[in-house]
Design an enzyme around this catalytic site. Structure first.
Site, short mmCIF file in Angstrom:
data_model
loop_
_atom_site.label_atom_id
_atom_site.label_comp_id
_atom_site.label_asym_id
_atom_site.label_seq_id
_atom_site.Cartn_x
_atom_site.Cartn_y
_atom_site.Cartn_z
N GLY A 130 30.57 13.96 54.65
CA GLY A 130 32.17 13.72 53.21
C GLY A 130 31.51 12.40 52.60
N GLY A 131 30.74 12.28 51.95
CA GLY A 131 30.45 11.92 50.66
C GLY A 131 30.37 10.39 50.28
NE ARG A 135 34.82 21.86 59.16
CZ ARG A 135 34.52 22.14 57.79
NH1 ARG A 135 35.37 22.22 57.48
NH2 ARG A 135 34.67 20.87 57.13
CD GLU A 167 28.19 19.75 54.37
OE1 GLU A 167 27.58 18.94 55.05
OE2 GLU A 167 29.13 19.55 53.78
CE LYS A 222 23.12 14.40 49.25
NZ LYS A 222 23.93 15.59 49.63
CE LYS A 260 35.09 22.37 49.39
NZ LYS A 260 34.74 23.36 51.02
#
Lengths: 464, 80
Positions: A165-166, A293, A289, A159, A237
């Site tokens: 966000g992928g 928010r 993670e 990563k 999702k």
């Protein structure tokens, strides 16, 4: 100091949600909008509205200076960033506070810490929260990387430290692939994010996505239990529920306690979510993670706990201490949320902006529809495809699925294709009904059910 | 030689470059094949290529980089 006038630096359904919560607290609302959102539901609902620029988000909803100026000219004393856009921008949170306003969310420092994935993993490890086996921090050399994968084994994910966000993720299934991919990933991370920092994690295959909702006031932290969001398409999702159908009670207790420990360790303020991978064969969970928010899927937690998360985060931002103690947070029944997106499931989810020519909204006990739609509204093509969230609550999961099926049949959005038919097919699927899924379950399912999705079920006969 | 227009197939934001730090796909005056990509339209965060649709020479672009466009809006003129 209690908030009197709140500026909403967002759009769509979450802006509507925030306006409603603020109004119930007696707070005046100011909605900022781009030229493309002049007719949006949020703009219509808010007490005041201010245009902040052209349709492009980079020139409107991401324009910090213009938003701060709007807050000043409207006399707002606080800014709610919603999710996306500037919600996890530490610089913006800092600028809001520097100009004497309240940022409805955590401190800039918390956002910065949790936004750096390597720093967040280190914070988790020191709070005793398990993380996916892998590098403790950024990898400094290829030799160090090889020493690490000797311990974790394969497959591993490479990563980019600055990704998200992928993006910037590669999977290596053997030492040979790893040797080949590492330099490539480093060059790509440098080009894409201006930061060649990498870390490596073991890939837990067949894992579920479970996340814990927390609320903190800068001193104390409570959890509001977990949500499971394993049904994902392209890492987005599509269906979220609470509680998770796969957690044993003893594991739930450990998982939620770990989330509180980490949030407490950073003196977290506001609503936050700690995301985990969960292996239901071994009952191991690993911190991924923290999102600093409010999240899209927050309503399922509200439905099972009775806590108004958006209201609570506004109260906390206004200086109140937590009003709810941990032992008062109880789970009642089961809640499911499905995302109604402007995407056509029969055409590989191609985006589908357009005008809502007729709208039928489901109702009845335990049915909630958080939406940005009204009849005659033209959905602009410039932002994400989320139109609405259909949320149901019932005494248990099986009843909630039946209620969702009933409510979906009542939902009628004419003029543009939506993901309604996907959710209708999911409610009828035996694996979904049994809670047998993981984060890589939905995509192959979509391929094998392409024919079902191309022939949607009829809409119940209801008044538009 | 006849002049044709290339229309945006979708509403959204028009981009002349594959990425902010990359050069434009095509310049005014470039010769193009019908399958050549001349730009992108971003619709709800998904990126769609716009093809020339005819072989010829691009006379000029009618839409700017990062300009909001409607479906069916002319984005370039091409001499075929």
């Amino acid at each position: 100091m209690a908030i009197k006038k709140l500026l909403i630096a967002n759009r769509g359904e979450i802006a509507v949600r925030i306006i409603r919560a603020a109004r119930e607290l007696g707070i005046v609302t100011v909605q900022v909008y781009s030229k493309a959102d002049k007719d949006s539901l949020a703009t219509r609902l808010a007490d005041e509205s201010i245009e902040i620029g052209p349709p492009q988000a980079s020139k409107s909803y991401l324009n910090q200076a213009v938003i701060l100026e709007a807050a000043k000219s409207a006399g707002a004393d606080a800014i709610h960033p919603g999710y996306g856009f500037l919600a996890e921008n530490a610089e913006f949170a800092g600028a809001v506070e520097a100009s004497g306003l309240i940022f409805v969310g955590p401190t800039a420092q918390s956002i910065r810490l949790m936004g750096d994935k390597v720093a967040a993993r280190e914070a988790a490890a020191s709070a005793g929260v398990p993380t996916v086996p892998g590098s403790r921090g950024r990898l400094e050399s290829i030799d160090e990387a090889f020493a690490l994968v000797d311990k974790t084994g394969f497959p591993v994910m490479i990563k980019a430290a600055a990704g998200g966000g992928g993006r910037g993720i590669r999977i290596a299934r053997s030492a040979e692939e790893f040797r080949h991919l590492m330099p490539q990933a480093q060059a790509e991370a440098l080009a894409a994010f201006g930061d060649g920092g990498l870390y490596v994690e073991k890939l837990v295959e067949g894992a579920r996505h479970i996340e814990v909702q927390v609320l903190g006031d800068g001193h104390d932290v409570i959890h509001c239990f977990e949500r499971e969001c394993s049904l994902q398409r392209r890492r987005q999702k599509v269906w979220e529920e609470a509680p998770s159908p796969s957690l044993a009670p003893a594991v739930r207790e450990k998982l939620c306690a770990s989330a509180v420990a980490l949030a407490q360790a950073v003196n977290y303020r506001g609503a936050g979510t700690l995301e985990y991978l969960y292996d239901d064969r071994t009952h191991d969970f690993y911190f991924l993670e923290m999102n600093t928010r409010i999240q899209v899927e927050h309503p399922v937690t509200e439905m099972i706990t009775g806590i108004d998360l958006v209201g609570e985060m506004i109260r906390i931002a206004g200086g109140e201490r937590l009003r709810i103690r941990q032992h008062e947070v109880r789970v009642s029944g089961h809640s499911i949320e499905v995302r109604i997106n402007a995407e056509d499931p029969s055409k590989n989810f191609s985006p589908n902006p357009g005008t809502v020519s007729a709208l039928g909204v489901p109702g009845g006990d335990g049915v909630r529809f958080d939406s940005m739609l009204y009849q005659g509204y033209t959905v602009p093509p410039f932002y994400d495809s989320l139109l609405a969230k259909l949320i149901v609550h019932d005494e248990d999961r099986a009843s909630a699925i039946r209620k969702l099926e009933r409510a979906l049949a009542e939902l009628n959005v004419e003029g543009l294709a939506t993901t309604k038919s996907l959710h209708q097919a999911l409610t009828r699927d035996a694996d979904v009904q049994a809670g047998r899924f993981h984060t890589a379950w939905l995509e192959p399912w979509l391929e094998s059910h392409a024919a079902t999705l191309a022939a949607p079920l009829p809409t119940a006969k209801v008044a538009p | 030689m006849a002049t044709q227009q290339i229309f945006s197939p979708l509403p959204g934001i028009f981009y002349r470059k594959p990425a902010p730090d990359k050069p434009v796909y095509k310049n005014d005056g470039d010769v193009v094949a019908d399958s050549d990509t001349i730009g992108l339209v971003e619709v709800m965060k998904s990126f769609n290529e716009v093809k020339a649709g005819a072989a010829g020479k691009i006379l000029r672009f009618l839409a700017e980089n990062e300009e909001p466009v409607m479906a069916g809006q002319p984005i370039a003129e091409i001499d075929v």
